[in-house]
Design a protein around this motif. Structure first.
Motif, PDB file in Angstrom:
ATOM      1  N   ASP A   1       0.801  -1.136  -0.134  1.00 45.87           N
ATOM      2  CA  ASP A   1       0.045   0.107   0.069  1.00 45.87           C
ATOM      3  C   ASP A   1       0.857   1.191  -0.210  1.00 45.87           C
ATOM      4  OD1 ASP A   1      -2.361  -1.439  -0.043  1.00 45.87           O
ATOM      5  OD2 ASP A   1      -2.758  -1.359   2.152  1.00 45.87           O
ATOM      6  N   VAL A   2       2.100   1.127   0.802  1.00 46.49           N
ATOM      7  CA  VAL A   2       2.847   2.448   0.934  1.00 46.49           C
ATOM      8  C   VAL A   2       3.662   2.729  -0.213  1.00 46.49           C
ATOM      9  CG1 VAL A   2       4.524   3.434   2.231  1.00 46.49           C
ATOM     10  CG2 VAL A   2       2.739   2.515   3.430  1.00 46.49           C
ATOM     11  N   ILE A   3       4.343   1.481  -0.772  1.00 42.72           N
ATOM     12  CA  ILE A   3       5.141   1.724  -1.756  1.00 42.72           C
ATOM     13  C   ILE A   3       4.750   1.613  -3.242  1.00 42.72           C
ATOM     14  CG2 ILE A   3       5.904  -0.653  -2.098  1.00 42.72           C
ATOM     15  CD1 ILE A   3       8.799  -0.051  -1.939  1.00 42.72           C
ATOM     16  N   GLY A   4       3.442   1.001  -3.320  1.00 43.66           N
ATOM     17  CA  GLY A   4       2.805   1.003  -4.439  1.00 43.66           C
ATOM     18  C   GLY A   4       3.094  -0.400  -5.283  1.00 43.66           C
ATOM     19  N   PRO A   5       2.090  -1.016  -5.875  1.00 43.82           N
ATOM     20  CA  PRO A   5       2.378  -2.262  -6.527  1.00 43.82           C
ATOM     21  C   PRO A   5       3.320  -2.343  -7.672  1.00 43.82           C
ATOM     22  CG  PRO A   5       0.053  -1.582  -6.844  1.00 43.82           C
ATOM     23  CD  PRO A   5       0.647  -0.532  -5.953  1.00 43.82           C
ATOM     24  N   GLU A   6       3.276  -1.167  -8.405  1.00 43.77           N
ATOM     25  CA  GLU A   6       4.023  -1.090  -9.535  1.00 43.77           C
ATOM     26  C   GLU A   6       5.542  -0.719  -9.400  1.00 43.77           C
ATOM     27  OE1 GLU A   6       3.123   2.191 -12.119  1.00 43.77           O
ATOM     28  OE2 GLU A   6       0.966   1.286 -12.415  1.00 43.77           O
ATOM     29  N   ARG A   7       5.987  -0.178  -8.437  1.00 42.90           N
ATOM     30  CA  ARG A   7       7.294   0.053  -7.715  1.00 42.90           C
ATOM     31  C   ARG A   7       7.767  -1.191  -7.199  1.00 42.90           C
ATOM     32  NH1 ARG A   7       9.545   3.663  -2.880  1.00 42.90           N
ATOM     33  NH2 ARG A   7      11.789   3.144  -3.228  1.00 42.90           N
ATOM     34  N   LEU A   8       6.855  -1.967  -6.210  1.00 43.09           N
ATOM     35  CA  LEU A   8       7.221  -3.410  -5.747  1.00 43.09           C
ATOM     36  C   LEU A   8       7.337  -4.414  -6.850  1.00 43.09           C
ATOM     37  CD1 LEU A   8       7.458  -4.828  -2.998  1.00 43.09           C
ATOM     38  CD2 LEU A   8       4.906  -5.290  -3.307  1.00 43.09           C
ATOM     39  N   HIS A   9       6.689  -4.233  -7.977  1.00 46.71           N
ATOM     40  CA  HIS A   9       6.879  -5.293  -9.119  1.00 46.71           C
ATOM     41  C   HIS A   9       8.266  -4.899  -9.617  1.00 46.71           C
ATOM     42  CE1 HIS A   9       6.167  -8.045 -12.295  1.00 46.71           C
ATOM     43  NE2 HIS A   9       6.402  -7.067 -13.124  1.00 46.71           N
ATOM     44  N   ASP A  10       8.644  -3.706 -10.047  1.00 43.59           N
ATOM     45  CA  ASP A  10       9.565  -3.388 -10.440  1.00 43.59           C
ATOM     46  C   ASP A  10      11.075  -3.549  -9.634  1.00 43.59           C
ATOM     47  OD1 ASP A  10      11.146  -1.908 -12.811  1.00 43.59           O
ATOM     48  OD2 ASP A  10      11.651  -0.472 -10.798  1.00 43.59           O
ATOM     49  N   LEU A  11      11.049  -3.470  -8.579  1.00 43.90           N
ATOM     50  CA  LEU A  11      12.187  -3.907  -7.582  1.00 43.90           C
ATOM     51  C   LEU A  11      12.194  -5.279  -7.652  1.00 43.90           C
ATOM     52  CD1 LEU A  11      11.256  -1.692  -4.312  1.00 43.90           C
ATOM     53  CD2 LEU A  11      13.433  -1.533  -6.068  1.00 43.90           C
ATOM     54  N   ARG A  12      11.327  -6.355  -7.450  1.00 39.95           N
ATOM     55  CA  ARG A  12      11.479  -7.604  -7.814  1.00 39.95           C
ATOM     56  C   ARG A  12      12.029  -7.871  -8.990  1.00 39.95           C
ATOM     57  NH1 ARG A  12       5.476  -9.591  -4.997  1.00 39.95           N
ATOM     58  NH2 ARG A  12       6.044  -8.979  -2.756  1.00 39.95           N
ATOM     59  N   ARG A  13      11.581  -7.365 -10.117  1.00 37.62           N
ATOM     60  CA  ARG A  13      11.901  -7.878 -11.316  1.00 37.62           C
ATOM     61  C   ARG A  13      13.601  -7.360 -11.370  1.00 37.62           C
ATOM     62  NH1 ARG A  13       9.489  -8.573 -16.294  1.00 37.62           N
ATOM     63  NH2 ARG A  13      10.948  -8.148 -18.004  1.00 37.62           N
ATOM     64  N   ARG A  14      13.967  -6.336 -10.892  1.00 35.40           N
ATOM     65  CA  ARG A  14      15.323  -5.808 -11.025  1.00 35.40           C
ATOM     66  C   ARG A  14      16.209  -6.777 -10.056  1.00 35.40           C
ATOM     67  NH1 ARG A  14      14.260   0.078  -9.832  1.00 35.40           N
ATOM     68  NH2 ARG A  14      16.694   0.270  -9.027  1.00 35.40           N
ATOM     69  N   ALA A  15      15.616  -7.159  -8.940  1.00 33.43           N
ATOM     70  CA  ALA A  15      16.445  -8.194  -8.206  1.00 33.43           C
ATOM     71  C   ALA A  15      16.787  -9.453  -8.580  1.00 33.43           C
ATOM     72  CB  ALA A  15      15.655  -8.197  -6.901  1.00 33.43           C
ATOM     73  N   VAL A  16      15.696  -9.871  -9.545  1.00 35.65           N
ATOM     74  CA  VAL A  16      15.864 -11.286 -10.080  1.00 35.65           C
ATOM     75  C   VAL A  16      16.887 -11.009 -11.285  1.00 35.65           C
ATOM     76  CG1 VAL A  16      14.774 -12.884 -11.620  1.00 35.65           C
ATOM     77  CG2 VAL A  16      13.669 -11.743  -9.179  1.00 35.65           C
ATOM     78  N   GLN A  17      16.783 -10.106 -11.885  1.00 37.57           N
ATOM     79  CA  GLN A  17      17.766  -9.780 -13.138  1.00 37.57           C
ATOM     80  C   GLN A  17      19.266  -9.740 -12.481  1.00 37.57           C
ATOM     81  OE1 GLN A  17      15.813  -6.435 -14.772  1.00 37.57           O
ATOM     82  NE2 GLN A  17      14.854  -7.524 -16.392  1.00 37.57           N
ATOM     83  N   VAL A  18      19.156  -9.054 -11.322  1.00 43.46           N
ATOM     84  CA  VAL A  18      20.733  -8.997 -10.926  1.00 43.46           C
ATOM     85  C   VAL A  18      21.318 -10.360 -10.434  1.00 43.46           C
ATOM     86  CG1 VAL A  18      21.885  -8.330  -8.603  1.00 43.46           C
ATOM     87  CG2 VAL A  18      20.693  -6.655  -9.923  1.00 43.46           C
TER      88      VAL A  18
END
Length: 845
Positions: free
Chosen positions: A286-303
């Motif tokens: 709710d605080v960080i936003g689903p789009e940013r949350l998804h983007d962070l997860r995607r970037r972490a996996v790519q790393v």
């Protein structure tokens, strides 16, 4: 040490003249009540006459005029103070002009905060605020007059992550009856038609805890900086939290990543192993936003993928983030090959979502579903692939092979054969054995021969085993067939290459009457005794050998399958046990279960003997017309195969017995003639010869046309035929033949001799064997009757005639009559109804 006693010691040590203690800290994340503790300390210090300065100390901070007392700085949220102010505070401590009582989050990477905590720890003046236990929640509730059971207290603790201040707020709301603060999920508990006034709402403590904890989490998350929130977001997706990975994911320096990690751990939302609590995930989103949350997860996996060593969990997270990458596919497929079936199916599904080749992955997933008994699931996975295929290709082979396996498991052998015919022998590749087996199942020997050609592949161990198996299936002679099968299963490197051939291999050995070979193949094929086919094989072997106890036990121990072909096999064996024990009730019950399958399942070559068991049951129950279509189909199948030595002899023996049971003496005599012709062929085995002689004797006994009430064959010939059946492993059939002949003999000496023969070769058969299969047992009881009399009594209760009881117990009808007379005397019973009532009263149920 309790909070109260710790506070008292801090007040004593800090506020007393000359005390060595100059720094005391309450350390803990938000919600643990550290600020409330600090306020209490300040009040206690003032009450003790200590000069208290709240907040930032002034530059001219000095002790009292006489130097007797140092002022005490009460400093909350020290972790948020600027570095310059912290340095000033430390200098005051160093020069002795002030003491400090403060509260802070833990900071391992902040030198100033870490130094203060270490300073307090050296003096034993650090009060660490830890999550509350369930017992502490119960005690805290009791102090407020509330009674909580352990389950409710545990729910409250977990939803509040053990934060004491949050739990105190929850308990205060519950105790006060403040509906506004915790109305989520409350049961108002009033009826629309209630005219007596409003009903006081019923409070759900767990719902209140969820509401209060959610508000607390939102407040804390909103105070955190972006990097710290990002670290928590990564933790919520179980991403790697080492500084290098965090720095690469957030595109910040390694030092900034270490600081963000430190703040995230001090926030209280990361456990000892950096585990993020699931209850906080929704609030964080709710605080960080689903789009940013998804983007962070995607970037972490790519790393992680760029690191060159992704784990299976990394690959699964990549799939969850919508990443399509061949590295992910390779990682998941490699893990699937090493996993148990359920896990492997999940990994292969994820691999397909990551961009894997559906033409390979779908059949592999379908094969796992098929092995697990999920036929609809297996069919769904390959149906879409097959529907899109317009021309046979190599890529279509796997899907078509699985579809054929599904068809055979559901009893659609013709469909399976048609699938392989459409694919063609040139593209069958690694499914050569399955294709041969499918084509032989419908009697297509020519097609099977064509598909069985070895081609130009290298002569590997698996290729050698396949060639041996195919040679066995195509053989028209018994001994080469059995030998080649044993050679195939002994040498195969990858058992999955012969997987479809398991039941057929075992069935062929049984059909040939080679019990030793059947036992050897059973051990080679089903090394894993948990395989349901293994239990069926054991039951079938025991049934043929006349060991009805073992057959019934194997059927009872086997978990009922949802696969139609396997279910029909199980029921056929159960019918065989019930029929041989004369359990007509069990026979009727099992027959009703089998009828829907008999109607829908096509009988293949490997199951012709089991159709024989169904045929015998149908004859016994007076429903032979039900299987007439299948009988004709099997006769035609064997004609197409031009088989006279491998599959047909045992089938024909079943036909003789079924004809006699149904009163079709002409049909039985014709089938016996077929067996005689097989026995007369060059190279006929001992098994065929034994069946031929037993068939001839059975027909003669059934005709019962001898003079003076004797069978038309001599006792010596009957005995020889019985011995022949026993010699080839058919002890049950041997005993039955001798008993049938004895029951048709009027001469007492002849009958006695034959009954003695029946008992010597027939199975040891307690009267409750059949009822075990049908689902009930007769309980042995102590009573006035002997063991044999008790057996006869139970048979009387079951409604059998003297002749039928004699046939079941291998004694003459006259002997049964003598036993019944003794039972009447022992139980003092007159009429038949009195006798039956007395037997029941004595407990012989």
């Amino acid at each position: 040490m309790t909070d109260r006693s710790a506070l008292a010691r801090i007040v004593r040590d800090v506020g007393v003249r000359g005390a060595a203690l100059d720094c005391a800290l309450v350390v803990g994340p938000p919600g643990t009540g550290r600020s409330a503790i600090l306020r209490s300390v300040a009040e206690l210090l003032r009450d003790n006459g200590v000069r208290v300065i709240v907040g930032v100390p002034a530059d001219d901070l000095t002790p009292d005029v006489d130097g007797s007392r140092r002022p005490i700085v009460v400093a909350d949220d020290l972790h948020m103070w600027p570095v310059e102010l912290l340095d000033t505070l430390v200098r005051r401590l160093d020069d002795g002009t002030a003491g400090v009582v403060g509260a802070t989050e833990n900071r391992d990477r902040d030198p100033a905060i870490a130094g203060l905590i270490a300073r307090a720890r050296r003096s034993g003046a650090d009060l660490l605020r830890r999550p509350m236990s369930t017992g502490a929640v119960i005690d805290r509730a009791a102090a407020q007059g509330l009674s909580l059971d352990a389950t409710t207290a545990s729910h409250i603790r977990r939803r509040c992550s053990g934060a004491s201040a949050v739990i105190d707020d929850v308990l205060a709301i519950i105790a006060s009856g403040d509906v506004e603060a915790g109305d989520d999920g409350l049961d108002v508990g009033s009826d629309v038609g209630d005219l007596a006034g409003p009903v006081r709402p019923v409070r759900d403590p767990i719902s209140i805890a969820e509401s209060v904890a959610r508000d607390h989490r939102h407040r804390v998350f909103r105070t955190l900086d972006d990097d710290t929130l990002s670290v928590l977001a990564l933790a919520s997706s179980r991403a790697a939290l080492d500084p290098v990975s965090v720095a690469a994911t957030l595109e910040i320096t390694a030092d900034d990543a270490a600081i963000a990690l430190d703040r995230a751990r001090g926030s209280g939302f990361l456990g000892g192993a950096d585990v993020f609590p699931a209850v906080a995930a929704e609030s964080l989103c709710d605080v960080i936003g689903p789009e940013r949350l998804h983007d962070l997860r995607r970037r972490a996996v790519q790393v992680r993928l760029r690191s060159g060593a992704p784990t299976v969990d990394d690959a699964l997270r990549a799939v969850g983030a919508g990443i399509v990458d061949p590295v992910v596919v390779e990682t998941l497929c490699a893990a699937a090959r090493e996993s148990e079936p359920a896990r492997a199916a999940t990994l292969l599904e994820a691999a397909e979502a990551a961009g894997g080749d559906a033409a390979w992955l779908r059949p592999a997933r379908a094969r796992l579903a098929l092995d697990a008994g999920d036929l609809p699931g297996a069919a769904r996975l390959v149906d879409d692939l097959i529907a899109d295929i317009t021309t046979p290709t190599d890529r279509a082979a796997d899907a078509l092979a699985v579809a054929a396996a599904v068809a055979r498991a559901t009893g659609r052998h013709t469909q399976a054969a048609d699938l392989f015919r459409w694919l063609g022998p040139d593209l069958v590749a690694g499914h050569r054995v399955a294709a041969v087996d499918a084509l032989l199942a419908v009697g297509d020997r020519a097609g099977a021969t064509t598909f069985g050609q070895p081609g130009r592949r290298a002569p590997t161990a698996s290729r050698f085993a396949e060639d041996a198996a195919i040679a066995a299936m195509l053989s028209a002679d018994v001994e080469p067939a059995v030998e080649e099968l044993i050679r195939a299963w002994s040498s195969v490197g990858d058992p999955t290459r012969l997987r479809e051939l398991g039941w057929t291999s075992f069935a062929l050995a049984v059909q040939c009457g080679d019990q030793i070979a059947a036992a050897s193949l059973r051990d080679l094929i089903w090394a894993d005794t948990d395989d349901p086919d293994c239990a069926l094989a054991d039951a079938w072997s025991a049934l043929h050998a006349g060991d009805l106890d073992a057959a019934a036990a194997a059927i009872a121990a086997e978990s009922p399958s949802t696969v139609p072909a396997a279910r029909l096999r199980r029921l056929a064996i159960a019918l065989g046990v019930a029929g041989r024990t004369g359990d007509m009730a069990g026979l009727a019950t099992t027959w009703r279960q089998a009828v829907p399958l008999i109607v829908s399942v096509e009988i293949g070559l490997a199951d012709v003997a089991l159709l024989g068991e169904l045929w015998l049951a149908a004859a016994r129950i007076g429903d032979a017309a039900r299987v007439a279509r299948h009988v004709a189909a099997v006769d035609a199948l064997l004609d197409r195969l031009d088989d006279r030595a491998v599959w047909r002899p045992l089938w024909t023996w079943y036909a003789v017995r079924a004809g006699l049971l149904a009163g079709d003496l002409t049909g039985a005599r014709s089938r016996a003639g077929d067996l005689a012709a097989m026995s007369a062929q060059a190279g006929a085995t001992r098994f065929v010869a034994a069946l031929s002689e037993a068939a001839a004797v059975s027909v003669a006994v059934g005709a019962d046309v001898g003079g003076a009430g004797q069978p038309s064959v001599s006792t010596q010939r009957i005995t020889a035929a019985v011995a022949g059946l026993e010699a080839v492993g058919l002890r049950g059939d041997a005993g039955r033949l001798a008993a049938d002949a004895a029951l048709r003999a009027d001469d007492t000496a002849v009958a006695t001799s034959l009954l003695r023969t029946a008992r010597s070769v027939g199975p040891d058969r307690p009267a409750n064997v059949g009822r075990t299969v049908a689902g009930g047992l007769n309980n042995d009881v102590d009573g006035p009757l002997t063991e044999r009399e008790a057996e006869v009594a139970r048979e009387l209760l079951a409604g059998f005639t003297y002749r039928e009881i004699g046939e079941r117990l291998y004694i003459s009808a006259k002997t049964v009559e003598h036993h019944v007379a003794r039972i009447r005397r022992r139980l003092d019973a007159g009429s038949r109804s009195e006798l039956l009532a007395a037997i029941r009263a004595a407990g012989y149920q």
